[in-house]
Design an enzyme around this catalytic site. Sequence first.
Site, PDB file in Angstrom:
ATOM      1  N   ASN A  43       0.851  -1.200   0.000  1.00  0.00           N
ATOM      2  CA  ASN A  43       0.000   0.000   0.000  1.00  0.00           C
ATOM      3  C   ASN A  43       0.881   1.242   0.000  1.00  0.00           C
ATOM      4  O   ASN A  43       1.910   1.313   0.693  1.00  0.00           O
ATOM      5  CB  ASN A  43      -0.988  -0.003   1.165  1.00  0.00           C
ATOM      6  CG  ASN A  43      -0.378  -0.164   2.530  1.00  0.00           C
ATOM      7  OD1 ASN A  43       0.641  -0.835   2.703  1.00  0.00           O
ATOM      8  ND2 ASN A  43      -0.975   0.454   3.525  1.00  0.00           N
ATOM      9  N   GLU A  56      -2.835  -4.655  -3.135  1.00  0.00           N
ATOM     10  CA  GLU A  56      -3.306  -5.582  -4.173  1.00  0.00           C
ATOM     11  C   GLU A  56      -3.187  -4.953  -5.552  1.00  0.00           C
ATOM     12  O   GLU A  56      -2.706  -5.583  -6.502  1.00  0.00           O
ATOM     13  CB  GLU A  56      -4.773  -5.958  -3.916  1.00  0.00           C
ATOM     14  CG  GLU A  56      -5.012  -6.742  -2.643  1.00  0.00           C
ATOM     15  CD  GLU A  56      -5.282  -5.856  -1.428  1.00  0.00           C
ATOM     16  OE1 GLU A  56      -4.728  -4.735  -1.361  1.00  0.00           O
ATOM     17  OE2 GLU A  56      -6.040  -6.285  -0.547  1.00  0.00           O
ATOM     18  N   CYS A  87     -10.329  -4.663  -0.294  1.00  0.00           N
ATOM     19  CA  CYS A  87     -11.383  -3.643  -0.409  1.00  0.00           C
ATOM     20  C   CYS A  87     -12.164  -3.824  -1.712  1.00  0.00           C
ATOM     21  O   CYS A  87     -11.753  -4.555  -2.620  1.00  0.00           O
ATOM     22  CB  CYS A  87     -10.784  -2.244  -0.321  1.00  0.00           C
ATOM     23  SG  CYS A  87     -10.077  -1.652  -1.876  1.00  0.00           S
ATOM     24  N   CYS A  90     -10.288  -3.093  -5.037  1.00  0.00           N
ATOM     25  CA  CYS A  90      -9.350  -4.163  -5.401  1.00  0.00           C
ATOM     26  C   CYS A  90     -10.104  -5.390  -5.898  1.00  0.00           C
ATOM     27  O   CYS A  90      -9.651  -6.069  -6.825  1.00  0.00           O
ATOM     28  CB  CYS A  90      -8.450  -4.514  -4.224  1.00  0.00           C
ATOM     29  SG  CYS A  90      -7.289  -3.185  -3.835  1.00  0.00           S
TER      30      CYS A  90
HETATM   31  N1  THU Z   1      -5.322  -1.387   2.255  1.00  0.00           N
HETATM   32  C1  THU Z   1      -4.733  -2.230   1.352  1.00  0.00           C
HETATM   33  O1  THU Z   1      -3.599  -2.025   0.941  1.00  0.00           O
HETATM   34  N2  THU Z   1      -5.450  -3.299   0.940  1.00  0.00           N
HETATM   35  C2  THU Z   1      -6.712  -3.605   1.361  1.00  0.00           C
HETATM   36  O2  THU Z   1      -7.276  -4.581   0.906  1.00  0.00           O
HETATM   37  C3  THU Z   1      -7.374  -2.773   2.352  1.00  0.00           C
HETATM   38  C4  THU Z   1      -6.667  -1.541   2.755  1.00  0.00           C
HETATM   39  C5  THU Z   1      -4.545  -0.252   2.738  1.00  0.00           C
HETATM   40  C6  THU Z   1      -5.000   1.087   2.244  1.00  0.00           C
HETATM   41  C7  THU Z   1      -4.507   2.008   3.341  1.00  0.00           C
HETATM   42  O3  THU Z   1      -3.156   2.338   3.092  1.00  0.00           O
HETATM   43  C8  THU Z   1      -4.565   1.160   4.597  1.00  0.00           C
HETATM   44  O4  THU Z   1      -4.628  -0.190   4.150  1.00  0.00           O
HETATM   45  C9  THU Z   1      -5.749   1.459   5.490  1.00  0.00           C
HETATM   46  O5  THU Z   1      -6.927   1.458   4.784  1.00  0.00           O
END
Ligand code: THU
Length: 127
Positions: A43, A56, A87, A90
């Site tokens: 992320n 993702e 999420c 994704c």
């Molecule tokens: N995040 C992801 O990288 N993948 C997910 O499936 C859910 C959320 C990250 C986005 C943000 O940087 C942090 O988690 C909190 O939402």
Amino acid sequence: MNKDGILKEAAENALQNSYSPYSKIKVAAAILTESGNIFTGVNIENSSYSLTVCAERNAIAAAITSGEREWIKMIIVTDSKLVNSPCGSCRQVIYEFNKNLSIDFYGPEGYYNNFNISKLLPEGFEL
Ligand code: THU
């Protein structure tokens, strides 16, 4: 180590590179492709919060950039109990490339779940 173990290790190694100064939540994803290659993503947050891109979708960007559209599985790891599945954005982007992808999800304190994208995104949008 078997392929799943190697894939998980790739995600765990990437986790430290998460750029998440705002949420302090680290997430990493690793994709195993048909050709046996592994692509990782983390992320990447931004001070303009909505510009954040999930792990993702960054792993997907790496695979697609290398021309690897056939995927065997995805592994997601996170250090946060607050995150327990991909999420919605994704889910839709995964669905574009594989309507049946198996996703292993590992969180802290032994949390584990396996999802199939067909269950996470029933009746996903497609053109
Ligand atoms: N995040 C992801 O990288 N993948 C997910 O499936 C859910 C959320 C990250 C986005 C943000 O940087 C942090 O988690 C909190 O939402």
